[in-house]
Each structure stands twice: as structure tokens, then as C-alpha cells.
Write a protein that holds these residues in place. Structure first.
Motif, PDB file in Angstrom:
ATOM      1  N   VAL A 243       0.850  -1.189   0.000  1.00 34.78           N
ATOM      2  CA  VAL A 243       0.000   0.000   0.000  1.00 34.78           C
ATOM      3  C   VAL A 243       0.887   1.241   0.000  1.00 34.78           C
ATOM      4  O   VAL A 243       1.819   1.338   0.797  1.00 34.78           O
ATOM      5  N   GLY A 244       0.597   2.175  -0.889  1.00 34.64           N
ATOM      6  CA  GLY A 244       1.300   3.453  -0.910  1.00 34.64           C
ATOM      7  C   GLY A 244       0.299   4.584  -0.789  1.00 34.64           C
ATOM      8  O   GLY A 244      -0.857   4.449  -1.205  1.00 34.64           O
ATOM      9  N   ALA A 245       0.725   5.690  -0.207  1.00 37.90           N
ATOM     10  CA  ALA A 245      -0.157   6.850  -0.082  1.00 37.90           C
ATOM     11  C   ALA A 245       0.679   8.109   0.050  1.00 37.90           C
ATOM     12  O   ALA A 245       1.745   8.094   0.670  1.00 37.90           O
ATOM     13  N   LEU A 246       0.187   9.191  -0.536  1.00 36.90           N
ATOM     14  CA  LEU A 246       0.880  10.472  -0.443  1.00 36.90           C
ATOM     15  C   LEU A 246      -0.143  11.591  -0.468  1.00 36.90           C
ATOM     16  O   LEU A 246      -0.990  11.652  -1.357  1.00 36.90           O
ATOM     17  N   ALA A 247      -0.072  12.470   0.537  1.00 38.46           N
ATOM     18  CA  ALA A 247      -0.963  13.616   0.620  1.00 38.46           C
ATOM     19  C   ALA A 247      -0.145  14.901   0.580  1.00 38.46           C
ATOM     20  O   ALA A 247       1.004  14.940   1.030  1.00 38.46           O
ATOM     21  N   GLU A 248      -0.757  15.952   0.054  1.00 38.83           N
ATOM     22  CA  GLU A 248      -0.125  17.264  -0.011  1.00 38.83           C
ATOM     23  C   GLU A 248      -1.144  18.325   0.360  1.00 38.83           C
ATOM     24  O   GLU A 248      -2.325  18.207   0.019  1.00 38.83           O
ATOM     25  N   VAL A 249      -0.674  19.346   1.047  1.00 36.80           N
ATOM     26  CA  VAL A 249      -1.503  20.519   1.333  1.00 36.80           C
ATOM     27  C   VAL A 249      -1.242  21.540   0.235  1.00 36.80           C
ATOM     28  O   VAL A 249      -0.106  21.938   0.003  1.00 36.80           O
ATOM     29  N   VAL A 250      -2.308  21.932  -0.465  1.00 39.00           N
ATOM     30  CA  VAL A 250      -2.170  22.844  -1.607  1.00 39.00           C
ATOM     31  C   VAL A 250      -3.110  24.033  -1.424  1.00 39.00           C
ATOM     32  O   VAL A 250      -4.097  23.966  -0.684  1.00 39.00           O
ATOM     33  N   SER A 251      -2.802  25.104  -2.103  1.00 41.41           N
ATOM     34  CA  SER A 251      -3.641  26.303  -2.027  1.00 41.41           C
ATOM     35  C   SER A 251      -4.938  26.077  -2.796  1.00 41.41           C
ATOM     36  O   SER A 251      -4.927  25.622  -3.939  1.00 41.41           O
ATOM     37  N   GLY A 252      -6.071  26.389  -2.157  1.00 34.39           N
ATOM     38  CA  GLY A 252      -7.363  26.296  -2.812  1.00 34.39           C
ATOM     39  C   GLY A 252      -7.920  27.676  -3.089  1.00 34.39           C
ATOM     40  O   GLY A 252      -7.314  28.692  -2.720  1.00 34.39           O
ATOM     41  N   PRO A 253      -9.074  27.775  -3.750  1.00 39.69           N
ATOM     42  CA  PRO A 253      -9.664  29.080  -4.079  1.00 39.69           C
ATOM     43  C   PRO A 253     -10.014  29.896  -2.843  1.00 39.69           C
ATOM     44  O   PRO A 253      -9.907  31.125  -2.845  1.00 39.69           O
ATOM     45  N   ASP A 254     -10.417  29.222  -1.766  1.00 36.00           N
ATOM     46  CA  ASP A 254     -10.793  29.926  -0.545  1.00 36.00           C
ATOM     47  C   ASP A 254      -9.858  29.620   0.614  1.00 36.00           C
ATOM     48  O   ASP A 254      -9.526  30.493   1.405  1.00 36.00           O
ATOM     49  N   GLU A 255      -9.448  28.372   0.718  1.00 37.93           N
ATOM     50  CA  GLU A 255      -8.558  27.954   1.795  1.00 37.93           C
ATOM     51  C   GLU A 255      -7.728  26.778   1.330  1.00 37.93           C
ATOM     52  O   GLU A 255      -7.983  26.200   0.255  1.00 37.93           O
ATOM     53  N   ALA A 256      -6.722  26.421   2.098  1.00 37.19           N
ATOM     54  CA  ALA A 256      -5.865  25.296   1.733  1.00 37.19           C
ATOM     55  C   ALA A 256      -6.672  24.003   1.690  1.00 37.19           C
ATOM     56  O   ALA A 256      -7.628  23.819   2.438  1.00 37.19           O
ATOM     57  N   GLU A 257      -6.293  23.115   0.776  1.00 40.70           N
ATOM     58  CA  GLU A 257      -6.963  21.824   0.623  1.00 40.70           C
ATOM     59  C   GLU A 257      -5.942  20.703   0.749  1.00 40.70           C
ATOM     60  O   GLU A 257      -4.740  20.892   0.541  1.00 40.70           O
ATOM     61  N   LEU A 258      -6.446  19.525   1.051  1.00 41.29           N
ATOM     62  CA  LEU A 258      -5.615  18.339   1.132  1.00 41.29           C
ATOM     63  C   LEU A 258      -5.880  17.463  -0.082  1.00 41.29           C
ATOM     64  O   LEU A 258      -7.035  17.135  -0.362  1.00 41.29           O
ATOM     65  N   TRP A 259      -4.832  17.119  -0.807  1.00 47.83           N
ATOM     66  CA  TRP A 259      -4.933  16.205  -1.940  1.00 47.83           C
ATOM     67  C   TRP A 259      -4.262  14.896  -1.541  1.00 47.83           C
ATOM     68  O   TRP A 259      -3.102  14.892  -1.121  1.00 47.83           O
ATOM     69  N   LEU A 260      -4.971  13.796  -1.704  1.00 51.24           N
ATOM     70  CA  LEU A 260      -4.491  12.496  -1.255  1.00 51.24           C
ATOM     71  C   LEU A 260      -4.589  11.475  -2.374  1.00 51.24           C
ATOM     72  O   LEU A 260      -5.616  11.361  -3.032  1.00 51.24           O
ATOM     73  N   ARG A 261      -3.495  10.754  -2.589  1.00 55.54           N
ATOM     74  CA  ARG A 261      -3.472   9.650  -3.561  1.00 55.54           C
ATOM     75  C   ARG A 261      -3.083   8.370  -2.832  1.00 55.54           C
ATOM     76  O   ARG A 261      -2.274   8.406  -1.902  1.00 55.54           O
ATOM     77  N   ALA A 262      -3.630   7.251  -3.264  1.00 53.70           N
ATOM     78  CA  ALA A 262      -3.282   5.967  -2.652  1.00 53.70           C
ATOM     79  C   ALA A 262      -3.275   4.877  -3.711  1.00 53.70           C
ATOM     80  O   ALA A 262      -3.959   4.976  -4.738  1.00 53.70           O
ATOM     81  N   VAL A 263      -2.499   3.839  -3.458  1.00 61.35           N
ATOM     82  CA  VAL A 263      -2.462   2.673  -4.340  1.00 61.35           C
ATOM     83  C   VAL A 263      -2.443   1.420  -3.484  1.00 61.35           C
ATOM     84  O   VAL A 263      -1.805   1.377  -2.434  1.00 61.35           O
ATOM     85  N   VAL A 264      -3.186   0.431  -3.916  1.00 61.06           N
ATOM     86  CA  VAL A 264      -3.160  -0.911  -3.333  1.00 61.06           C
ATOM     87  C   VAL A 264      -2.858  -1.871  -4.471  1.00 61.06           C
ATOM     88  O   VAL A 264      -3.462  -1.768  -5.544  1.00 61.06           O
ATOM     89  N   LEU A 265      -1.921  -2.796  -4.244  1.00 60.00           N
ATOM     90  CA  LEU A 265      -1.494  -3.699  -5.307  1.00 60.00           C
ATOM     91  C   LEU A 265      -1.525  -5.148  -4.831  1.00 60.00           C
ATOM     92  O   LEU A 265      -1.412  -5.424  -3.633  1.00 60.00           O
ATOM     93  N   SER A 266      -1.648  -6.059  -5.786  1.00 65.75           N
ATOM     94  CA  SER A 266      -1.334  -7.444  -5.490  1.00 65.75           C
ATOM     95  C   SER A 266       0.184  -7.524  -5.337  1.00 65.75           C
ATOM     96  O   SER A 266       0.915  -6.669  -5.839  1.00 65.75           O
ATOM     97  N   HIS A 267       0.672  -8.546  -4.632  1.00 69.36           N
ATOM     98  CA  HIS A 267       2.107  -8.611  -4.362  1.00 69.36           C
ATOM     99  C   HIS A 267       2.934  -8.752  -5.634  1.00 69.36           C
ATOM    100  O   HIS A 267       4.095  -8.311  -5.669  1.00 69.36           O
TER     101      HIS A 267
END
Length: 312
Positions: A243-267
Motif C-alpha cells: 500500500v502506498g499513499a501520499l498527501a499534499e496541502v495545496v492552495s485552494g480558491p478559498d482555503e488550503a486543501e488536502l490532496w491524497l493519492r493511494a495505491v493498493v497492489l497485489s504482491h
């Protein structure tokens, strides 16, 4: 209290991380810090981490030392921490994160794409191994344990054509020069929490918890890793799962937002599920829970718990 005792593993990377945090505590809290070496199961047992249970093998002894009063606080690589809270222990601070990417250290300065099919690439991480297989480059992926010098030695000795490591660890021991490629997260999502450090102390030491939080905690880093670890916890997957995951705090139109990506794989990397989610920074845990729940509904658990093929 004029001197704080900092529990640390004995490896070069752990001592370097702890030394850096000790310097920050001296500078920002105005107290002296003494390093207290602690040996963990992961330091003495050469069994592959996945077979040892993965999660917590580098953490339990340090937590025991805290609870036994042998030290006042401890520094961990955050990706090693179990996602469930530990009674009596407070996660007091998560400092500014290093670059979370994985990197390749390969012979002759080669990148992944330049390694010929059949090249041997070593990693101790099922997550990295699965994503290497998913790239379809025809690489032979083999297991790996040991400290950073031992891992790098696999390349210099010719036992492997390349090894995959965390960039943050090489950065902290000032060995970035050995990297032949920093891997784009589009190719290889890092482990949840990779590149971040966790500072723990006894929850009963309320004043110390407050001081460490006020002087060392980074709000954006904490939000990002909270979301990543929420994915892992929701999937009920340990740090040895693909399992992999990476989140980033980025500037949004009104306030900062959290962008999150994840991956789940077979071995074996032949099946993978990649998903993303966004949400308010203040709702970091909920963003991760929501993404993990959605992945479970699409069958992620079957991928995670499919038995791994034994590595060489």
C-alpha cells in the motif's frame, strides 16, 4: 528539568535523526538533551520485516523505554509507527517532512528505464516490490535487509544492479550523491508517512507534550501524514502491505486543501487500484478514511491479503 533523555536506536540513520531532533530541542526549548541507545527487535533480527509482522518492530522497545522511565522522549521514522494509538504514549510532534519519494541507487548511474530486462533490483518492501513489478520492466526483484551501508553495498559488490531506498534517509546522512534516480510518485507512491519523523513521549508528561508540540510540530506535515495513515488504518494494512499513499496541502480558491493519492497492489504487481480524494485540511483523517473505505468497497482487501510469492 535541565536535561531530557532521548531514546534512539543505534543505527547511523536513527542516531542522525535523533541528533538532529536533539539539536532542535536544545535550540527551541532551551534544555540539554542526552541520547539513550535502545536496541529494538528490528535491529537484531535479520528475518524479513514482513515475516516479523512488519509494523512496530522498530518501535516497541523505544515505547517500553519511555513507559519504564528510561528516557523522556523518542524519535521514530513515522512510517514505522503502528496506526493504532499506544496507551500511555503521546505523538507529541511531527516536524517538517523531508522529500517523501523513493529513489534508485544503481550501477553505472542508470535509471530504472535504463536497466536492462533481467537486472536485479533489491528492496525489503513489498510495496516497492509490487510497484516495480507493475512497471513491467522485466526486472528481477529480490529481498533486502540491513542498514543503509549494507544495502548500498549490494550494488557496489555487484550482488544487485540497483536498490530502492527512501530519499529522506539518504538526505539525513548526507548521501544524496549516490542516488541515480528519484522516482516520480506516479511510478512509485511512497509508504504512508515516509520522510516524516514522529516524536513520542509519555502522555502523562503534559508539559513536555505541550512544549514539543508548540516548538516542533508542523501543521501541514501532520495533516498530510494523518490522511495517509488513515488510509492504511482503514484498509487494516500494516507497513509490510503493498500500500502506498501520499498527501499534499495545496492552495485552494478559498482555503488550503488536502490532496491524497493511494495505491493498493497485489504482491506481484499484476493488479493495482489507484484512487484519490480531496478535502479540507482540518478533516485530514476523514479524507483518508473516506478514500480507504471506497477502496475496500472496490475489493482492496483481496489484493492486500493475497499471499506474497517468496522473494529470493
Amino acid at each position: 528539568m535541565t536535561t531530557l533523555r532521548l531514546g534512539t536506536r543505534a543505527s547511523l540513520l536513527a542516531r542522525t535523526q535523533s541528533g538532529h531532533m536533539a539539536d532542535l530541542v536544545r535550540e527551541r526549548l532551551g534544555v540539554e538533551v542526552e541520547l539513550v541507545p535502545v536496541t529494538t527487535e528490528g535491529d537484531v533480527n535479520r528475518t524479513p520485516l514482513a515475516q516479523m509482522g512488519g509494523t512496530g518492530v522498530f518501535v516497541s522497545a523505544l515505547r517500553d523505554a519511555l513507559l519504564d522511565g528510561l528516557c523522556d522522549f523518542a524519535v521514530h521514522s513515522l512510517k514505522d509507527l503502528p496506526t493504532e494509538p499506544c496507551e500511555g504514549i503521546a505523538l507529541a510532534a511531527i516536524p517538517v517532512r523531508e522529500d517523501p519519494r523513493d529513489v534508485l541507487v544503481a550501477r553505472d548511474g542508470l535509471t530504472l528505464g535504463e536497466l536492462p530486462p533481467g537486472s536485479v533490483v533489491a528492496t525489503g518492501s513489498p510495496r516497492r516490490a509490487a510497484q516495480l513489478h507493475a512497471l513491467g520492466l522485466g526486472l528481477e526483484v529480490v529481498g533486502l535487509r540491513g542498514n543503509i551501508d549494507t544495502r548500498l553495498g549490494k550494488v557496489t559488490s555487484g550482488e544487485a544492479d540497483g536498490v530502492i531506498l527512501a530519499r529522506a534517509g539518504l538526505s539525513r546522512i548526507e548521501r544524496l550523491d549516490v542516488i541515480t534516480e528519484s522516482l516520480d510518485p506516479l511510478q512509485m507512491l511512497p509508504a504512508p508517512g515516509q520522510g516524516a519523523l514522529a516524536i513520542e513521549c509519555r502522555s502523562a508528561d503534559v508539559e513536555l507534550v505541550a512544549q514539543l508540540a508548540a516548538h516542533l510540530d508542523d501543521a501541514d506535515t501532520r495533516a498530510a501524514v494523518t490522511a495517509e495513515r488513515a488510509v492504511l488504518r482503514t484498509l487494516e494494512a500494516g507497513c509490510s502491505a503493498p500500500v502506498g499513499a501520499l498527501a499534499e496541502v495545496v492552495s485552494g480558491p478559498d482555503e488550503a486543501e488536502l490532496w491524497l493519492r493511494a495505491v493498493v497492489l497485489s504482491h506481484d504487481g499484476q493488479v493495482n487500484m489507484r484512487r484519490s480524494a480531496t478535502g479540507p485540511v482540518a478533516d485530514a483523517a476523514e479524507v483518508g478514511n473516506r478514500l480507504g473505505t471506497g477502496m475496500l468497497e472496490e475489493g482492496a482487501a483481496e489484493l492486500i491479503h493475497t499471499p506474497a510469492k517468496r522473494q529470493h
